[in-house]
Design an enzyme around this catalytic site. Structure first.
Site, short mmCIF file in Angstrom:
data_model
loop_
_atom_site.label_atom_id
_atom_site.label_comp_id
_atom_site.label_asym_id
_atom_site.label_seq_id
_atom_site.Cartn_x
_atom_site.Cartn_y
_atom_site.Cartn_z
N THR A 122 0.74 -1.43 0.29
CA THR A 122 -0.34 0.02 -0.06
C THR A 122 1.01 1.28 -0.15
OG1 THR A 122 -1.45 -1.24 1.22
CG2 THR A 122 -2.39 1.62 1.42
N CYS A 263 -3.64 -2.07 9.62
CA CYS A 263 -3.40 -1.14 7.92
C CYS A 263 -3.98 -0.50 8.73
CB CYS A 263 -4.13 -2.17 6.95
SG CYS A 263 -2.86 -3.69 6.54
P1 NAD Z 1 5.49 -7.50 6.38
O1 NAD Z 1 5.95 -6.25 8.09
O2 NAD Z 1 4.25 -8.98 6.98
O3 NAD Z 1 6.22 -8.01 5.50
C1 NAD Z 1 7.11 -7.30 5.18
C2 NAD Z 1 8.09 -8.02 4.35
O4 NAD Z 1 9.07 -7.96 3.27
C3 NAD Z 1 9.37 -8.64 5.79
O5 NAD Z 1 9.69 -9.89 5.68
C4 NAD Z 1 10.66 -7.68 5.02
O6 NAD Z 1 11.13 -8.67 5.79
C5 NAD Z 1 10.70 -7.72 4.00
N1 NAD Z 1 10.82 -7.23 3.68
C6 NAD Z 1 11.65 -5.44 3.22
N2 NAD Z 1 12.49 -5.30 2.50
C7 NAD Z 1 12.98 -5.87 1.89
C8 NAD Z 1 13.93 -6.50 0.80
N3 NAD Z 1 14.35 -5.01 -0.06
N4 NAD Z 1 13.96 -7.57 0.41
C9 NAD Z 1 13.08 -8.35 0.19
N5 NAD Z 1 12.43 -8.68 1.36
C10 NAD Z 1 12.01 -7.00 1.94
O7 NAD Z 1 4.10 -6.42 6.01
P2 NAD Z 1 2.20 -7.31 5.14
O8 NAD Z 1 1.91 -6.86 6.69
O9 NAD Z 1 3.15 -7.72 4.35
O10 NAD Z 1 2.31 -5.89 4.52
C11 NAD Z 1 3.11 -5.83 3.34
C12 NAD Z 1 2.33 -4.99 2.72
O11 NAD Z 1 0.97 -4.91 2.52
C13 NAD Z 1 2.02 -3.21 3.47
O12 NAD Z 1 2.22 -2.19 2.41
C14 NAD Z 1 0.84 -2.84 4.12
O13 NAD Z 1 0.25 -1.79 3.83
C15 NAD Z 1 0.81 -4.18 2.27
N6 NAD Z 1 -1.27 -4.78 3.25
C16 NAD Z 1 -1.39 -5.65 3.46
C17 NAD Z 1 -2.15 -5.95 4.44
C18 NAD Z 1 -2.46 -7.13 5.70
O14 NAD Z 1 -3.53 -7.26 5.90
N7 NAD Z 1 -1.28 -7.05 6.63
C19 NAD Z 1 -3.33 -6.03 3.63
C20 NAD Z 1 -3.11 -5.30 2.26
C21 NAD Z 1 -2.10 -4.94 2.23
#
Ligand code: NAD
Length: 436
Positions: A122, A263
């Site tokens: 997002t 979120c």
């Molecule tokens: P999260 O923190 O669970 O996962 C992010 C992952 O990315 C981590 O494991 C981190 O180690 C990895 N990471 C960061 N930088 C990196 C890089 N340069 N190379 C490789 N890996 C890297 O986050 P999430 O909850 O999965 O959310 C991710 C995105 O999706 C956010 O923008 C969030 O707003 C969006 N989103 C989340 C949800 C939800 O329910 N969690 C729903 C819709 C959208």
């Protein structure tokens, strides 16, 4: 299609696993070595129902693998998804794009042939355009397009949401990218799920607008709940009465302790900042953020009132600390406001949560973790239902009341009928917005 998924958190892992289940060849990348080691051993690092089985099936079929080596994953991929975190930037509420931009740079250096770089995270309006610039600057020879493909899945129901979405939103600027994105999601169109193609900015804004609208709906009913308490009305019936109107709809009208999670809090803050930055303040969203903070604080007063005005020296059993059931995610959970306030006011707090302990132990200092609701409630002065896990929805209420020192319940999810709780032997009950 060959797909690289950068970031294997709640969204990246579910997306990667589901896309591999569509038949695509997916390599998931994360910079966290512990996460990749776990995944490589076949362990799922998060709690998400059904994910373990689906993951094992696709790993066994040879379509899904995990690595720390972004270069090898991106090499030859048709699409590279960025699914890294975009938390709130400390201090100002802006989305922190450090991880997205780092991923874009890393991808730029790893691109070999044409690929679509797809932002799943997002991100604020205009971010995909910046991602394009970052990649072009880092690797002027790179042959790529960017696409915005925001994710709408809910934790706890993530697989079903991904496999049976209300819609898929894809922002693209070229036919070539559109074709690849269409090919990736083709298994869904066969089942007639709508796909909406837009420009990049529109796709980016759809995600924030959707989350802000849902957060507004929750906050609206939470505010109505407060009024219900003043005037002696029942918010559950008010919600039902308005929700039966097709223009309003019944979902997201459950009064509770305020929204939390990974979120809504950060996305409402980010959207408010986007509005301010573009001289178009979003006053409703700004108010929602403020009211939601007040709702969480009001829950502490509610518990204090239940305990005759003070929790000092009293034992409080808190059932559920994750921000909602069926996840281990503690990010911005209401428990992180409510539990420390109880501890700060001198309560001895016992907590129980089916999946929250691993994350929660570090986040909730000064509490005692228990195995189940009855153990937590033994000799307690009040029980607080904070997360409506199934195991807290069908408690043996007479048994619970029987083990407590003072049988009092704060049901912050309105799970139980007040009358039934009293009949089970509780001397006091408080819900959210349930009459006088
Ligand atoms: P999260 O923190 O669970 O996962 C992010 C992952 O990315 C981590 O494991 C981190 O180690 C990895 N990471 C960061 N930088 C990196 C890089 N340069 N190379 C490789 N890996 C890297 O986050 P999430 O909850 O999965 O959310 C991710 C995105 O999706 C956010 O923008 C969030 O707003 C969006 N989103 C989340 C949800 C939800 O329910 N969690 C729903 C819709 C959208």
């Amino acid at each position: 299609m060959k797909i690289a998924m950068i970031g294997t958190g709640y969204v990246g892992l579910v997306t990667g696993v589901c896309l591999s289940d569509f038949g695509h060849e997916v390599v998931c990348v994360d910079k966290d070595p512990a996460k990749i080691d776990k995944l490589a051993r076949g362990e799922v690092p998060i709690y998400e129902p059904g994910l373990d089985v689906l993951m094992a099936r696709n790993v066994a079929a040879g379509r899904l693998s995990f690595t720390r080596d972004l270069q090898s994953a991106v090499d030859g991929a048709d699409a590279v998804f960025i699914a890294v975190g975009t938390p709130s930037r400390r201090g100002d509420g802006h989305a922190d794009l450090t991880y997205v931009m780092q991923a874009a740079e890393d991808i730029a250096h790893a691109l070999t042939g044409y690929a679509v770089v797809v932002t799943k995270s997002t991100v604020p309006v205009g971010t995909n355009a910046v991602v394009r610039e970052v990649i072009a600057r880092a690797n002027p020879n790179a042959d790529f397009d960017v696409a915005s493909n925001p994710e709408f899945l809910r934790e706890g129901a993530a697989i079903d949401d991904f496999m049976r979405p209300d819609r898929v939103v894809v922002g693209v600027t070229s036919d070539r990218a559109r074709k690849i994105m269409g090919e990736i999601y083709r298994p869904l169109f066969l089942r007639d799920f709508p796909i909406l193609y837009t420009d990049l900015e529109t796709a980016e804004l759809i995600k924030y607008a959707a989350n802000a609208f849902l957060a507004t709906k929750i906050t609206f009913i939470n505010e109505i709940a407060q009024l219900c308490e003043r005037v002696g009305a029942d918010v559950k019936q008010v919600a039902k009465g308005i929700g039966l109107d097709g223009r309003i709809g019944p979902k997201f009208l459950h009064a509770g302790p305020g929204f939390g999670g990974s979120c809504f809090p950060k996305d409402t803050r980010a959207l408010a900042r986007i509005g301010q930055d573009h001289a178009s303040p979003l006053q409703i969203v700004e108010t929602v953020i403020k009211v939601n903070d007040e709702v969480k604080r009001r829950m502490v007063d509610k518990i204090m009132d239940l305990c005759d005005g003070s929790v000092n020296g009293k034992t409080i059993a808190v059932l559920g600390v994750t921000f909602k059931p069926n996840t281990d995610d503690m990010r911005e959970a209401p428990s992180l406001t409510i539990v420390p306030a109880l501890v700060g006011n001198g309560a001895r707090v016992r907590v129980v949560d089916p999946q929250g302990r691993r994350e929660g132990e570090a986040l909730l200092p000064g509490v005692t973790w228990m195995e189940d609701a009855y153990q937590a409630a033994r000799d307690a002065d009040a029980v607080v239902i904070l997360t409506e896990w199934n195991e807290f929805r069908a408690l043996d209420l007479p048994r619970l009341a029987g083990v407590m020192r003072k049988a009092r319940m704060a049901d912050l999810r309105n799970v139980y009928a007040p009358q039934a709780v009293r009949e089970a032997g509780f001397e006091a009950y408080t819900g959210v917005g349930r009459g006088a």
